[in-house]
Enzyme design. Sequence first.
Site, PDB file in Angstrom:
ATOM      1  N   ARG A   1       0.834  -1.204   0.000  1.00  0.00           N
ATOM      2  CA  ARG A   1       0.000   0.000   0.000  1.00  0.00           C
ATOM      3  C   ARG A   1       0.874   1.262   0.000  1.00  0.00           C
ATOM      4  O   ARG A   1       0.593   2.235   0.681  1.00  0.00           O
ATOM      5  CB  ARG A   1      -0.957   0.013   1.195  1.00  0.00           C
ATOM      6  CG  ARG A   1      -1.827  -1.209   1.304  1.00  0.00           C
ATOM      7  CD  ARG A   1      -2.732  -1.373   0.094  1.00  0.00           C
ATOM      8  NE  ARG A   1      -3.419  -2.666   0.179  1.00  0.00           N
ATOM      9  CZ  ARG A   1      -2.983  -3.784  -0.394  1.00  0.00           C
ATOM     10  NH1 ARG A   1      -1.870  -3.765  -1.118  1.00  0.00           N
ATOM     11  NH2 ARG A   1      -3.640  -4.913  -0.262  1.00  0.00           N
TER      12      ARG A   1
ATOM     13  N   SER B   1     -10.503  -0.467   3.514  1.00  0.00           N
ATOM     14  CA  SER B   1      -9.656  -0.727   4.685  1.00  0.00           C
ATOM     15  C   SER B   1      -9.001   0.568   5.139  1.00  0.00           C
ATOM     16  O   SER B   1      -8.303   1.224   4.364  1.00  0.00           O
ATOM     17  CB  SER B   1      -8.582  -1.761   4.343  1.00  0.00           C
ATOM     18  OG  SER B   1      -9.165  -3.000   4.027  1.00  0.00           O
TER      19      SER B   1
ATOM     20  N   GLU C   1      -4.366   3.778   5.974  1.00  0.00           N
ATOM     21  CA  GLU C   1      -4.165   3.684   4.529  1.00  0.00           C
ATOM     22  C   GLU C   1      -4.541   4.973   3.807  1.00  0.00           C
ATOM     23  O   GLU C   1      -3.822   5.405   2.911  1.00  0.00           O
ATOM     24  CB  GLU C   1      -4.979   2.520   3.953  1.00  0.00           C
ATOM     25  CG  GLU C   1      -4.348   1.161   4.131  1.00  0.00           C
ATOM     26  CD  GLU C   1      -4.998   0.111   3.240  1.00  0.00           C
ATOM     27  OE1 GLU C   1      -5.568   0.495   2.186  1.00  0.00           O
ATOM     28  OE2 GLU C   1      -4.924  -1.077   3.573  1.00  0.00           O
TER      29      GLU C   1
END
Length: 341
Positions: free
Chosen positions: A167, A241, A337
Amino acid sequence: MSLELETDVPLRAFNTFGIEATARRLVRVRSARDVRLVVDHPEWGRSPKFILGGGSNVLFTRDIDDAVVVKTEIRGLRVLEDDAHSTLIEVGAGESWHDVVIWALEQGFAGLENLALIPGTAGAAPVQNIGAYGLELSDRLESVDVVDLVTGRSATLPAAHCRLGYRDSIFKRELAGKSVITAIRLRLPKPWTPVAGYADVVRWLQRERISDPSPHDVFKAVCAIRTSKLPDPAQLGNAGSFFKNPVVNRTIRNEILEEHPDIVSYPLDDGTYKLAAAWMIAACGWKGKSLGNAGVHEQQPLVLVNRGGATGANVLELARAVQDSVEQKFGLRLEPEPVIL
């Protein structure tokens, strides 16, 4: 041609959290040439820029009045190469990522099906190095076209130069706010082999009695799993997420296992371990809980949701409370994130 600068633009429809915020200045770019026009503009060309795609990986905690919002709406899908070994496709940065996956399958090009239903645009995919169910964009990315926001020059970056990680990418670090992605290229390998070892996918295929899955079977499996676990942003505001799964070395993992033997962890190729942040959040009692109008999703604790009327500050307060709980219990600070503005 000239660009039209919009002022005092509501951003609620431009972020999947459904957070109320306003952009004092916003410009839509529909080509690399438009980006260069932004850079060359005599009044706001030198202003700070905030790049906005589908708004699926951002949390607004305030209005954007100190930067020009550059809304990427560059379209285009085409096949550049197609031979016995692979297919190379080029995608405009403003294309919906899920639509790209569907288009590729409809054209007979497999290899993206594990990444189905990930919200956002194609241009945001390398920024986040999106991944799901055993596949990451880095497994398919060939190159990225960018325009420098200082010089206006165009460049093509090979995937190896994008520093793609879990990520993570160069676009979240050295090039953050300094360039605009205008197109990406994806190489889909031939012959196709299914990436179907992820536990949820295995269970779905077994339940459907599919022993030799096709690309469409994997696509259907991923869509069914995501739909059952993750809330639709159109129905319940969220950014997918919210936290990364922490990656730790063997020593730290074993120390945590001693105190929490049921913790879910996955070995990685480099000898480290990925710990399931969702399991840790649930173990701290946050699953389904709320602070005001911001909550932790009942089925997937990694997802923070706007239950209606939540502000960005509300979501951020909840995120920090979750982080504090996990850090106190496990000694690890979860990393968000989304881009938090």
